[in-house]
Design a protein around this motif. Sequence first.
Motif, PDB file in Angstrom:
ATOM      1  N   SER A 109      60.953  32.475 111.865  1.00 52.67           N
ATOM      2  CA  SER A 109      62.352  32.574 111.446  1.00 52.67           C
ATOM      3  C   SER A 109      63.274  31.564 112.121  1.00 52.67           C
ATOM      4  CB  SER A 109      62.858  33.998 111.685  1.00 52.67           C
ATOM      5  OG  SER A 109      62.187  34.909 110.841  1.00 52.67           O
ATOM      6  N   SER A 132      60.789  36.624 108.727  1.00 55.44           N
ATOM      7  CA  SER A 132      61.255  38.000 108.560  1.00 55.44           C
ATOM      8  C   SER A 132      62.628  38.295 109.150  1.00 55.44           C
ATOM      9  CB  SER A 132      60.234  38.965 109.181  1.00 55.44           C
ATOM     10  OG  SER A 132      60.057  38.686 110.560  1.00 55.44           O
ATOM     11  N   PRO A 134      66.355  39.203 109.525  1.00 57.09           N
ATOM     12  CA  PRO A 134      67.350  39.782 108.613  1.00 57.09           C
ATOM     13  C   PRO A 134      68.412  38.777 108.190  1.00 57.09           C
ATOM     14  CG  PRO A 134      66.890  41.297 110.418  1.00 57.09           C
ATOM     15  CD  PRO A 134      66.221  39.997 110.764  1.00 57.09           C
ATOM     16  N   SER A 137      68.336  37.125 104.747  1.00 60.33           N
ATOM     17  CA  SER A 137      68.665  37.916 103.559  1.00 60.33           C
ATOM     18  C   SER A 137      70.009  37.509 102.969  1.00 60.33           C
ATOM     19  CB  SER A 137      68.691  39.415 103.911  1.00 60.33           C
ATOM     20  OG  SER A 137      67.425  39.860 104.349  1.00 60.33           O
ATOM     21  N   SER A 151      62.088  41.739 105.369  1.00 56.10           N
ATOM     22  CA  SER A 151      62.924  41.577 106.552  1.00 56.10           C
ATOM     23  C   SER A 151      62.430  42.488 107.666  1.00 56.10           C
ATOM     24  CB  SER A 151      64.372  41.926 106.208  1.00 56.10           C
ATOM     25  OG  SER A 151      65.139  42.124 107.371  1.00 56.10           O
TER      26      SER A 151
END
Length: 329
Positions: A109, A132, A134, A137, A151
């Motif tokens: 990430s 992954s 958050p 998003s 996520s």
Amino acid sequence: MARIGPYFLTGHICLLLLLCLGNSHGEKRTIRVASFLPMTGPLPVGIIVTPALNMALKSVNTNDSVLPDYQLQSIVKNTKCDPGLGTKILHDFLYATNTTTIIYGPGCSPVAQPVAEIAKLYNLAQVSYAGSSPALSDRQKYSSFYRLYPSEASFNAPRLAIIEYFQWNIVSTIHQTADVFSLAMKSMTDDLLHHNITVLASEQISDDQDPTVSIQYLKGKDARVILLSSYEDIARKVVCAAVRNGLMTTKHVWFFMGWYSDNWWSVADPKIECNPQEMSNAMANITAFSVSFLANISDTRMTSTGMQLSNPFLTAVDLLKSLQYCNET
């Protein structure tokens, strides 16, 4: 067996290409796929993603019904989970003589975020097999970014369900200082408080920090249920510190990430003072959370490519066994 399922969804890259590209006539055109694979570093998933990627490319390139006028070519670069290096790799792809059409990855990430911010400015489609955080998003900020892995915050619901099932009213948290972990843990903390569960302590540790001080603080607070969110190299340090400070007993329950490599606790690490037996014994106190690949290996139905549903999974397992990456069971 290694958690290979999510990574073998690599073939979905073909669907995106089908939507983005039209047919041409004559000689096949080459589509360059810029593949960001961490082969080393805190999350070296490139080791198991590479066979999956090669399988997907071969399936497309040898099947005239998928992209008959195109030939996919993957250019693999090791990001080492380093955001600076990942950004440089993207720069090199952008200014290379041959045009890059799509980005595959990155898996880490911290690398995926800056790459995704830049990629949208060049109208590059980006598909990550992990990534992954958050933060990713945010569709406005990362409008051309797509991922095949949920996520990290999506694992909060099952964690909360177990905590409520056993009626644990007090929990503590400890996380690595990276968005992928800090944002997910903040969301977890909010969920806990919303369900009237007390958060006794919330500790955070940096990449190079010795977690002993945080572990001793949790021990002083008499923490019993502890949620950890970090990469596996930090997890090993936390496990050892917890063992040496009496925080890995039958009175303690730990929640960890479930996507670490096989036998991650036994990986040789000069920074770990605990012996292999101490690390192995500590696993009895840990519950890990990850996604599961629900393939039915006896499913004989055929896909549009003429391959049985079970074949990609079984082929992948054989490949990884040949690389001595995963166990027999």
